[in-house]
Enzyme design. Structure first.
Site, PDB file in Angstrom:
ATOM      1  N   ARG A  68       0.750  -1.248  -0.067  1.00  0.00           N
ATOM      2  CA  ARG A  68       0.007   0.085  -0.133  1.00  0.00           C
ATOM      3  C   ARG A  68       0.885   1.285  -0.164  1.00  0.00           C
ATOM      4  O   ARG A  68       0.518   2.236  -0.663  1.00  0.00           O
ATOM      5  CB  ARG A  68      -0.890  -0.048   1.133  1.00  0.00           C
ATOM      6  CG  ARG A  68      -2.232  -0.641   1.135  1.00  0.00           C
ATOM      7  CD  ARG A  68      -3.229  -0.586   2.208  1.00  0.00           C
ATOM      8  NE  ARG A  68      -4.005  -1.690   1.985  1.00  0.00           N
ATOM      9  CZ  ARG A  68      -5.313  -1.299   1.673  1.00  0.00           C
ATOM     10  NH1 ARG A  68      -5.519  -0.179   1.167  1.00  0.00           N
ATOM     11  NH2 ARG A  68      -6.247  -2.053   1.428  1.00  0.00           N
ATOM     12  N   MET A  93     -11.995   4.752  -4.046  1.00  0.00           N
ATOM     13  CA  MET A  93     -12.224   3.545  -3.140  1.00  0.00           C
ATOM     14  C   MET A  93     -11.161   2.761  -2.775  1.00  0.00           C
ATOM     15  O   MET A  93     -10.880   1.492  -2.846  1.00  0.00           O
ATOM     16  CB  MET A  93     -13.164   2.653  -3.892  1.00  0.00           C
ATOM     17  CG  MET A  93     -14.567   3.520  -4.599  1.00  0.00           C
ATOM     18  SD  MET A  93     -15.590   4.077  -2.953  1.00  0.00           S
ATOM     19  CE  MET A  93     -16.256   2.340  -2.296  1.00  0.00           C
ATOM     20  N   ARG A  94     -10.304   3.320  -1.927  1.00  0.00           N
ATOM     21  CA  ARG A  94      -8.939   2.855  -1.442  1.00  0.00           C
ATOM     22  C   ARG A  94      -8.680   3.280  -0.178  1.00  0.00           C
ATOM     23  O   ARG A  94      -8.560   4.617   0.060  1.00  0.00           O
ATOM     24  CB  ARG A  94      -7.828   3.256  -2.377  1.00  0.00           C
ATOM     25  CG  ARG A  94      -6.624   2.407  -2.331  1.00  0.00           C
ATOM     26  CD  ARG A  94      -6.777   1.315  -3.229  1.00  0.00           C
ATOM     27  NE  ARG A  94      -5.561   0.534  -2.917  1.00  0.00           N
ATOM     28  CZ  ARG A  94      -5.628  -1.037  -2.734  1.00  0.00           C
ATOM     29  NH1 ARG A  94      -6.868  -1.591  -2.931  1.00  0.00           N
ATOM     30  NH2 ARG A  94      -4.551  -1.806  -2.254  1.00  0.00           N
ATOM     31  N   LEU A  96      -6.645   4.744   2.690  1.00  0.00           N
ATOM     32  CA  LEU A  96      -5.318   5.138   2.915  1.00  0.00           C
ATOM     33  C   LEU A  96      -4.437   4.881   4.058  1.00  0.00           C
ATOM     34  O   LEU A  96      -5.179   5.083   5.169  1.00  0.00           O
ATOM     35  CB  LEU A  96      -5.316   6.728   2.456  1.00  0.00           C
ATOM     36  CG  LEU A  96      -5.886   7.160   1.339  1.00  0.00           C
ATOM     37  CD1 LEU A  96      -6.274   8.674   0.955  1.00  0.00           C
ATOM     38  CD2 LEU A  96      -4.912   6.876   0.211  1.00  0.00           C
ATOM     39  N   ASN A 110     -12.892  14.481   2.214  1.00  0.00           N
ATOM     40  CA  ASN A 110     -13.367  13.395   1.659  1.00  0.00           C
ATOM     41  C   ASN A 110     -14.929  13.705   1.588  1.00  0.00           C
ATOM     42  O   ASN A 110     -15.532  14.321   2.547  1.00  0.00           O
ATOM     43  CB  ASN A 110     -13.120  12.109   2.222  1.00  0.00           C
ATOM     44  CG  ASN A 110     -14.079  10.985   1.788  1.00  0.00           C
ATOM     45  OD1 ASN A 110     -13.997  10.692   0.686  1.00  0.00           O
ATOM     46  ND2 ASN A 110     -14.656  10.098   2.791  1.00  0.00           N
ATOM     47  N   HIS A 112     -18.771  11.640   2.036  1.00  0.00           N
ATOM     48  CA  HIS A 112     -19.123  10.453   2.674  1.00  0.00           C
ATOM     49  C   HIS A 112     -20.700  10.308   2.388  1.00  0.00           C
ATOM     50  O   HIS A 112     -21.348  11.239   2.759  1.00  0.00           O
ATOM     51  CB  HIS A 112     -18.858   9.786   3.931  1.00  0.00           C
ATOM     52  CG  HIS A 112     -19.193   8.609   4.403  1.00  0.00           C
ATOM     53  ND1 HIS A 112     -18.897   7.566   3.878  1.00  0.00           N
ATOM     54  CD2 HIS A 112     -20.216   8.237   5.013  1.00  0.00           C
ATOM     55  CE1 HIS A 112     -19.165   6.381   4.507  1.00  0.00           C
ATOM     56  NE2 HIS A 112     -20.170   6.878   5.365  1.00  0.00           N
ATOM     57  N   ALA A 176     -27.426  16.189  -3.402  1.00  0.00           N
ATOM     58  CA  ALA A 176     -27.009  16.971  -2.310  1.00  0.00           C
ATOM     59  C   ALA A 176     -25.555  17.159  -2.266  1.00  0.00           C
ATOM     60  O   ALA A 176     -24.853  17.817  -1.882  1.00  0.00           O
ATOM     61  CB  ALA A 176     -27.424  16.208  -0.859  1.00  0.00           C
ATOM     62  N   GLU A 177     -25.029  15.839  -2.634  1.00  0.00           N
ATOM     63  CA  GLU A 177     -23.286  15.745  -2.460  1.00  0.00           C
ATOM     64  C   GLU A 177     -22.719  16.747  -3.322  1.00  0.00           C
ATOM     65  O   GLU A 177     -21.830  17.319  -3.268  1.00  0.00           O
ATOM     66  CB  GLU A 177     -22.658  14.381  -2.982  1.00  0.00           C
ATOM     67  CG  GLU A 177     -23.104  13.341  -1.944  1.00  0.00           C
ATOM     68  CD  GLU A 177     -22.580  11.761  -2.207  1.00  0.00           C
ATOM     69  OE1 GLU A 177     -21.468  11.919  -2.968  1.00  0.00           O
ATOM     70  OE2 GLU A 177     -23.260  10.982  -2.381  1.00  0.00           O
TER      71      GLU A 177
HETATM   72  C1  GRF Z   1     -20.533   8.977  -3.829  1.00  0.00           C
HETATM   73  O1  GRF Z   1     -21.750   8.769  -3.441  1.00  0.00           O
HETATM   74  C2  GRF Z   1     -19.572   9.239  -2.884  1.00  0.00           C
HETATM   75  O2  GRF Z   1     -20.120   9.879  -1.563  1.00  0.00           O
HETATM   76  C3  GRF Z   1     -19.115   7.684  -2.441  1.00  0.00           C
HETATM   77  O3  GRF Z   1     -19.143   7.134  -3.714  1.00  0.00           O
HETATM   78  C4  GRF Z   1     -19.880   8.007  -4.601  1.00  0.00           C
HETATM   79  C5  GRF Z   1     -18.850   8.259  -5.655  1.00  0.00           C
HETATM   80  O4  GRF Z   1     -19.840   8.853  -6.704  1.00  0.00           O
HETATM   81  N1  GRF Z   1     -17.860   7.891  -1.609  1.00  0.00           N
HETATM   82  P1  GRF Z   1     -19.003   9.729  -7.793  1.00  0.00           P
HETATM   83  O5  GRF Z   1     -17.848   8.770  -8.630  1.00  0.00           O
HETATM   84  O6  GRF Z   1     -18.629  11.062  -7.414  1.00  0.00           O
HETATM   85  O7  GRF Z   1     -20.123   9.779  -9.162  1.00  0.00           O
END
Ligand code: GRF
Length: 212
Positions: A68, A93-94, A96, A110, A112, A176-177
């Site tokens: 890693r 998706m890793r 750290l 980040n 979430h 919302a993100e």
């Molecule tokens: C999002 O829901 C983020 O919060 C989560 O993974 C998803 C990634 O979506 N960690 P994208 O690749 O930004 O479309």
């Protein structure tokens, strides 16, 4: 106007990255996206980034086997090459290691897909439905070695509807993100520029509510 040199790290679709790139291209945004990186060569978001004329880099974790830190050192070298000052994880998706997180102390954030500290880890929408919560949402936080546990920068809530399934709920949270992440990035970058970005007692202060 000086802007904070920001990298975005992705592993897949990259819709959050896309929203950040678009926001940072507006005139008075305090961040400039200078690099989009992925640990997966097949990440769809890399195409959007290169079509948008941004420098991209793939550091494929598979080529480092179980090492890693070697993967992270290669990633770190790329970030340094581009004089990056702030790193946004966006569907990266890793996990750290403390080494990498230490290199970017208070400069690694980040998003979430839950209202932390609820539902750390994966399958957050499924778990929110199973728990019967009526509000769900997303959180932007500073990364610490404990997963999904760093100081919270900003959150956004959405209703959970009776007929939701994990996909419909994920869709609502994703909208919302996209709004939240650019807002949080602007807050952090502006704070770096004017020297007000500080974390006291593992808390971030002074994030105005969305829309304010
Ligand atoms: C999002 O829901 C983020 O919060 C989560 O993974 C998803 C990634 O979506 N960690 P994208 O690749 O930004 O479309």
């Amino acid at each position: 106007m000086r802007r904070v040199r920001t990298a975005i790290l992705i592993s897949g679709r990259g819709s959050n990255m896309e929203a950040l790139v678009r926001a940072a291209r507006t005139d008075d945004h305090p961040a400039e996206i200078v690099l989009v990186g992925s640990n997966r060569p097949e990440a769809a978001g890399i195409k959007f980034a290169s079509d948008a004329g941004l420098p991209t880099v793939v550091v494929d974790h598979k080529t480092f086997g179980k090492d890693r830190e070697a993967f992270e050192r290669a990633l770190h070298t790329e970030l340094k090459k581009h004089d990056v000052e702030l790193v946004c994880l966006a569907g990266f998706m890793r996990l750290l290691t403390p080494w990498f997180i230490g290199q970017w102390h208070d400069r690694l954030i980040n998003i979430h897909p839950s209202l932390l500290p609820l539902f750390k880890g994966l399958h957050t929408h499924q778990r929110a439905l199973e728990a019967g919560v009526k509000l769900h949402g997303c959180t932007v936080h500073v990364v610490r070695p404990d997963m999904d546990a760093g100081p919270i920068i900003a959150q956004s809530a959405v209703p959970v509807l009776d007929d939701d399934d994990p996909d419909t709920l994920a869709e609502r949270v994703l909208v919302a993100e996209h709004a939240l992440y650019q807002h949080a990035l602007a807050h952090v970058a502006q704070g770096i520029l004017d020297g007000s970005w500080a974390i006291k007692d593992e808390r971030v202060s002074g994030v105005p509510p969305l829309g304010a």
